[in-house]
Design an enzyme around this catalytic site. Structure first.
Site, mmCIF file in Angstrom:
data_model
loop_
_atom_site.group_PDB
_atom_site.id
_atom_site.type_symbol
_atom_site.label_atom_id
_atom_site.label_comp_id
_atom_site.label_asym_id
_atom_site.label_seq_id
_atom_site.Cartn_x
_atom_site.Cartn_y
_atom_site.Cartn_z
ATOM 1 C CB CYS A 1 56.741 95.182 -35.529
ATOM 2 S SG CYS A 1 57.134 94.450 -37.144
ATOM 3 C CG HIS B 1 59.293 93.321 -40.638
ATOM 4 N ND1 HIS B 1 59.801 93.099 -39.383
ATOM 5 C CD2 HIS B 1 59.224 92.111 -41.242
ATOM 6 C CE1 HIS B 1 60.011 91.799 -39.223
ATOM 7 N NE2 HIS B 1 59.672 91.188 -40.336
ATOM 8 C CB CYS C 1 59.629 92.100 -34.939
ATOM 9 S SG CYS C 1 60.488 93.054 -36.167
ATOM 10 C CE LYS D 1 68.947 91.982 -43.979
ATOM 11 N NZ LYS D 1 68.273 92.684 -42.958
ATOM 12 C CE LYS E 1 60.528 83.987 -49.838
ATOM 13 N NZ LYS E 1 59.287 83.748 -49.139
ATOM 14 C CG HIS F 1 69.047 81.895 -46.385
ATOM 15 N ND1 HIS F 1 70.150 82.196 -45.622
ATOM 16 C CD2 HIS F 1 68.020 82.596 -45.831
ATOM 17 C CE1 HIS F 1 69.820 83.038 -44.671
ATOM 18 N NE2 HIS F 1 68.517 83.289 -44.753
ATOM 19 C CG HIS G 1 69.288 79.430 -42.367
ATOM 20 N ND1 HIS G 1 68.437 79.575 -43.437
ATOM 21 C CD2 HIS G 1 68.850 80.298 -41.418
ATOM 22 C CE1 HIS G 1 67.509 80.476 -43.138
ATOM 23 N NE2 HIS G 1 67.745 80.934 -41.922
ATOM 24 C CB CYS H 1 59.317 97.680 -37.894
ATOM 25 S SG CYS H 1 60.386 96.239 -37.934
HETATM 26 N N1 MSP Z 1 64.418 81.357 -34.636
HETATM 27 C C1 MSP Z 1 65.351 82.396 -34.367
HETATM 28 C C2 MSP Z 1 66.471 81.895 -33.522
HETATM 29 C C3 MSP Z 1 66.106 81.281 -32.220
HETATM 30 S S1 MSP Z 1 67.470 80.647 -31.389
HETATM 31 C C4 MSP Z 1 66.922 80.258 -29.875
HETATM 32 C C5 MSP Z 1 65.911 82.934 -35.672
HETATM 33 N N2 MSP Z 1 65.797 82.149 -36.745
HETATM 34 S S2 MSP Z 1 66.357 82.501 -38.214
HETATM 35 O O1 MSP Z 1 65.889 81.464 -39.096
HETATM 36 O O2 MSP Z 1 66.005 83.838 -38.565
HETATM 37 O O3 MSP Z 1 67.894 82.359 -38.130
HETATM 38 C C6 MSP Z 1 68.742 83.433 -37.824
HETATM 39 C C7 MSP Z 1 70.139 82.907 -37.908
HETATM 40 O O4 MSP Z 1 70.392 82.356 -39.213
HETATM 41 C C8 MSP Z 1 71.229 83.957 -37.748
HETATM 42 O O5 MSP Z 1 71.483 84.292 -36.414
HETATM 43 C C9 MSP Z 1 72.367 83.225 -38.403
HETATM 44 O O6 MSP Z 1 72.806 82.189 -37.607
HETATM 45 C C10 MSP Z 1 71.692 82.648 -39.631
HETATM 46 N N3 MSP Z 1 71.613 83.640 -40.710
HETATM 47 C C11 MSP Z 1 70.484 84.108 -41.306
HETATM 48 N N4 MSP Z 1 70.847 84.970 -42.299
HETATM 49 C C12 MSP Z 1 72.192 85.088 -42.344
HETATM 50 C C13 MSP Z 1 73.101 85.727 -43.215
HETATM 51 N N5 MSP Z 1 72.721 86.484 -44.216
HETATM 52 N N6 MSP Z 1 74.416 85.553 -42.975
HETATM 53 C C14 MSP Z 1 74.884 84.755 -41.972
HETATM 54 N N7 MSP Z 1 74.034 84.118 -41.159
HETATM 55 C C15 MSP Z 1 72.695 84.351 -41.223
HETATM 56 O O7 MSP Z 1 66.427 84.033 -35.647
#
Ligand code: MSP
Length: 635
Positions: A126, A146, A129, A295, A298, A18, A21, A143
C-alpha cells in the site's frame, strides 16, 4: 527515579497540525510539568518525521521539493508549541544531520551482527501506508486505512529478522507489566504476537524512492521510514556517547495514540534488542479524538485546528478540556458544546467563582487584609485534611497518567470549599462583631485551599496557576511553579498582607443556542404499580463507564458493552443499537442495574442493564453531570 524522559511521536509533515497532535503534545507536557513538581529532572522531546513517500507526494502536489515542503510544515509544528504552552527541550527533525548519522550507526550495528539480510520479495504494497500487507490484514481486499487495493510488487530488499526476537518480546512484555499501558493495548500487542511475526522490510530501492536516509551498506537503497523515525528518540539524547543518553534513556516513556502501537510496541523494542541497546521503559497509549462524533478527515471537513480553538477559548481552557474530557486510553469526542460547557461549569462556575468569592469576601470584610489562622479556631474550621486528600488523590492519578482522575480529585476539593462557604455562611458571621475572628479564620482556610489548588493545577493550566498564586500574595518560586513539597505545608500565606480585588479567571462562554423547537405534546405514560422505598432499595444501581462496545451480529438493536464497575468489568448487552453507534458509547458514564440476574441475549451473556430514557423511537442514555467513580452506588 530521579530522571524522566518523555516523547511524543514525531509527526509527519504531510499536513498541518491538528487537534490530535496537540493532544499528545499537551499530555506529554502535562506529565513533564508534573514530574518537575515532584522534583524530577526531565527531558521532553517532540519533532517531525520528514522522509518517505507521503512527504514526496504532498510536496509534489504543492510543486515544491520534499525538503522545502518539510521545512514549511515542520515550522508550523514548532510554532504550535509555545502557543499551547508546551515546553519541550528539543525539537528533532529526521533531516537533522545528527539523526542521519545515528540511523546509519544503528543500521550498521544490526547489519554487522547478522540480523539484516538481503532477499527478494513479492507482496501486496500500500503506497499510502508505505508498507507491505498480509492478505489476512486486508478488509475486503483493501488496505484498512486507505480503502484502496494494494498493488503487487516484486523487489529485492533488506529485511530485519524480527521473527528471531518474537519469544523474547512476549516475555519482556509479560514480565514488565507497565511496558505497554493501559492494559487493553498491552493485550492487543500480545494477541498480535500470537501469530508468527514476519521479518520487516527495512529498505526502499532508490529507483522508487530517493527521499530517505541511504543505507550505510548499500547506496542503492534508502531506509524504510519507520526504521529511520523510531531512532529519533535516541538521537535526541546524544546516542551513543552523550551523558543524557546514559541518564535518561532507561527512564523513557513514549506517548503515542493507538494508531502506532505496532511500530512502537513491536519494531522498536526488537530494533533496540538487536542493536544491543537497553529497552525503553514503556509506552503510554491514548485513544483518538473524534470531532462531532466522526473520525477527523479532510473529506468530512472536521479536521480541527488547535490554533483556532486555543485562540477562541484560551490556551488554559483548551488544555483543561483536553485533559479532563478524555479518559487516557479511550476515545473522546470534541464538540464546541462540550468545550463550552466544561469551561462554564468547571472553570467559570466551580473554580472561577470560588476564587472570586473568597477574594471578594476578604476584600469586603477585611479590606483585603489576610487575617491568618488562630490555633483556637483552626481545629473547628480547618480545610487542611481535605487539601491533603486532594493532593494525595491528584498525585496518585497523575503518576499513572489518569489526568482526568487527577483533575477530578482537585475539583472535588473545589466543590468541598464551595460547600464549606455555604455551610459556614461568612455573610452571617460578618453581621456580628464577635464573630469576626471566626470569619477571618474561615477566609484564611479558603485562601490556603486556593493556594493548594493553584499549585496542583499548574501542569494543566499553568497561566491560571500563576495568576492565582500572584493574586494570593505569593511570589512565584524560583522555578516558576510550586513543587508538591512546597504545596503541602499549611498556613503559608503570611498574615497581615493585603490582597487585591480579584480579576475574573474564566469568563463564561455564550453557548450558541439552537432555536427552540415547538413544544411537543406532554407525554403521559401510564405509571406502573406503586412500590415502597424498601422495594426500591432492592435495586442495586451503580455508576459505570463503558470501556468498549461492539455490534452483535444479526441484530441492529443490540450492542455488547464492557462496563467498568470499579472492582470488576461487566459485559452488558444493551438494546441501544438503533440510537447509538459503538463509538458513541465508549467512554460514557452510565447507570447500571448491577444486581439484575444474568441473562443471555442472542447468545451473549448480559450481566446487568443500563438505564436510558425513551424519546419516540430513540433511547437516550442516562448519566451524570459530573464524573462519578466507577462502581459507586447511585441513590
Ligand atoms: N510519523 C509517525 C510517527 C513516528 S514516531 C517515531 C506518525 N505521525 S502522525 O503525524 O501520523 O502522528 C500520529 C500521532 O498523532 C498519533 O499517534 C497521536 O499521537 C497523534 N494523533 C493523530 N490523530 C489523532 C487523533 N485523532 N486523536 C488523538 N491523537 C491523534 O504516525
Amino acid at each position: 527515579m530521579t530522571h524522566q524522559f518523555y516523547t511524543t511521536p514525531i509527526y509527519y509533515v504531510n499536513a498541518k497540525p491538528h487537534l490530535g497532535h496537540a493532544y499528545t503534545s499537551i499530555a506529554a507536557d502535562v506529565s513533564t510539568r508534573f514530574k518537575k513538581m515532584e522534583g524530577i529532572d526531565t527531558f521532553f522531546l517532540t519533532g517531525t518525521d520528514e522522509h518517505g513517500d507521503k512527504i514526496v507526494q504532498a510536496a509534489e502536489k504543492e510543486k515544491t521539493s520534499p525538503k522545502a515542503y518539510a521545512d514549511k510544515i515542520s515550522r508550523l509544528f514548532q510554532d504550535l508549541l509555545p502557543l499551547l504552552q508546551v515546553e519541550n527541550n528539543r525539537f528533532i527533525r529526521t533531516t537533522d544531520p545528527d539523526h542521519i548519522e545515528v540511523v546509519k550507526t544503528i543500521l550498521t550495528k544490526i547489519h554487522d551482527s547478522g540480523d539484516i539480510y538481503f532477499s527478494s520479495y513479492e507482496g501486496l504494497y500500500c503506497f499510502g501506508c508505505e508498507r507491505f500487507y498480509q492478505e489476512r490484514e486486508l478488509v475486503e481486499g483493501k488496505c484498512p486505512d486507505h480503502g484502496v487495493a494494494p498493488e503487487t510488487i516484486k523487489e529485492s530488499n533488506y529485511f530485519f529478522k524480527m521473527s528471531k526476537y518474537q519469544e523474547w518480546l512476549i516475555d519482556h512484555i509479560k514480565s514488565n507489566p507497565d511496558f505497554i499501558q493501559p492494559e487493553q493495548y498491552k493485550n492487543e500487542i500480545l494477541s498480535f504476537l500470537k501469530e508468527p511475526l514476519e521479518d520487516l522490510c527495512i529498505s526502499r530501492p532508490k529507483t522508487r524512492l530517493t527521499w530517505g536516509i541511504t543505507l550505510p551498506f548499500d547506496e542503492n537503497y534508502v531506509t524504510y521510514v519507520w526504521f529511520d523515525a523510531l531512532v529519533n528518540y535516541v538521537t535526541a539524547l546524544g546516542y551513543p556517547d552523550g551523558d543524557r543518553y546514559k541518564t535518561f534513556w532507561p527512564t523513557t516513556r513514549h506517548f503515542v495514540a493507538k494508531d502506532i502501537i505496532k511500530p512502537h510496541g513491536i519494531y522498536w523494542p526488537i530494533m533496540l534488542k538487536a542493536a544491543g541497546m537497553p529497552i525503553y521503559n514503556g509506552l503510554n497509549v491514548h485513544g483518538f479524538w473524534n470531532v462531532q462524533g466522526s473520525k477527523m478527515s479532510k473529506s468530512i471537513g472536521n479536521v480541527t485546528d488547535p490554533v483556532a480553538v486555543a485562540g477562541e477559548y484560551g490556551v488554559d481552557a483548551f488544555r483543561y478540556f483536553l485533559m479532563r474530557e478524555m479518559v487516557f486510553g479511550l476515545d473522546a469526542n470534541f464538540t464546541e458544546d462540550a468545550i463550552a460547557s466544561r469551561i462554564n461549569s468547571d472553570l467559570a462556575n466551580d473554580l472561577g467563582n470560588l476564587f472570586s468569592r473568597v477574594l471578594s469576601m476578604n476584600h469586603r470584610y477585611f479590606k483585603g487584609r489576610v487575617m491568618g489562622s488562630d490555633p483556637n479556631l483552626s481545629a473547628r474550621y480547618s480545610l487542611e485534611e481535605d487539601a491533603a486528600k486532594a493532593i494525595a488523590g491528584y498525585a496518585q492519578a497523575m503518576a499513572s497518567y489518569k489526568f482526568h482522575q487527577g483533575l477530578i480529585a482537585v475539583w472535588e476539593f473545589i466543590s468541598t470549599m464551595n460547600k464549606y462557604i455555604d455551610t459556614n455562611e461568612p455573610w452571617t458571621l460578618a453581621k456580628d462583631e464577635k464573630n469576626k475572628p471566626a470569619l477571618g479564620e474561615v477566609l484564611y482556610q479558603l485562601l490556603e485551599g486556593l493556594r493548594t489548588v493553584a499549585g496542583l493545577v499548574f501542569p494543566v493550566i499553568p497561566e491560571t496557576s500563576r495568576k492565582m498564586t500572584t493574586a494570593l500574595g505569593l511570589a512565584l518560586p524560583e522555578a516558576g511553579f510550586a513543587s508538591l513539597e512546597q504545596i503541602r505545608p499549611w498556613n503559608q500565606i503570611p498574615a497581615g498582607i493585603t490582597l487585591e480585588k480579584p480579576d475574573i479567571l474564566f469568563p463564561r462562554i455564550e453557548v450558541k443556542k439552537e432555536k427552540p423547537k415547538p413544544k411537543a405534546k406532554p407525554f403521559k405514560p401510564a405509571l406502573k404499580e406503586e412500590i415502597t422505598i424498601d422495594d426500591f432499595s432492592k435495586i442495586d444501581l451503580r455508576a459505570g463507564v463503558v470501556l468498549s462496545a461492539e455490534k452483535i451480529e444479526n441484530s441492529n438493536k443490540l450492542l455488547k458493552l464492557q462496563v467498568d464497575l470499579g472492582a470488576e468489568t461487566r459485559q452488558i448487552v444493551a438494546g441501544i443499537g438503533k440510537s447509538y453507534t459503538p463509538d458513541q458509547v465508549v467512554g460514557k458514564e452510565v447507570i447500571v442495574v448491577a444486581n439484575l440476574k444474568e441473562a443471555k441475549l442472542m447468545g451473549e451473556v448480559s450481566q446487568g442493564m443500563i438505564l436510558a430514557a425513551s424519546k419516540k423511537k430513540n433511547l437516550i442514555l442516562s448519566g451524570f453531570d459530573s464524573t462519578p467513580l466507577p462502581g459507586n452506588p447511585v441513590k
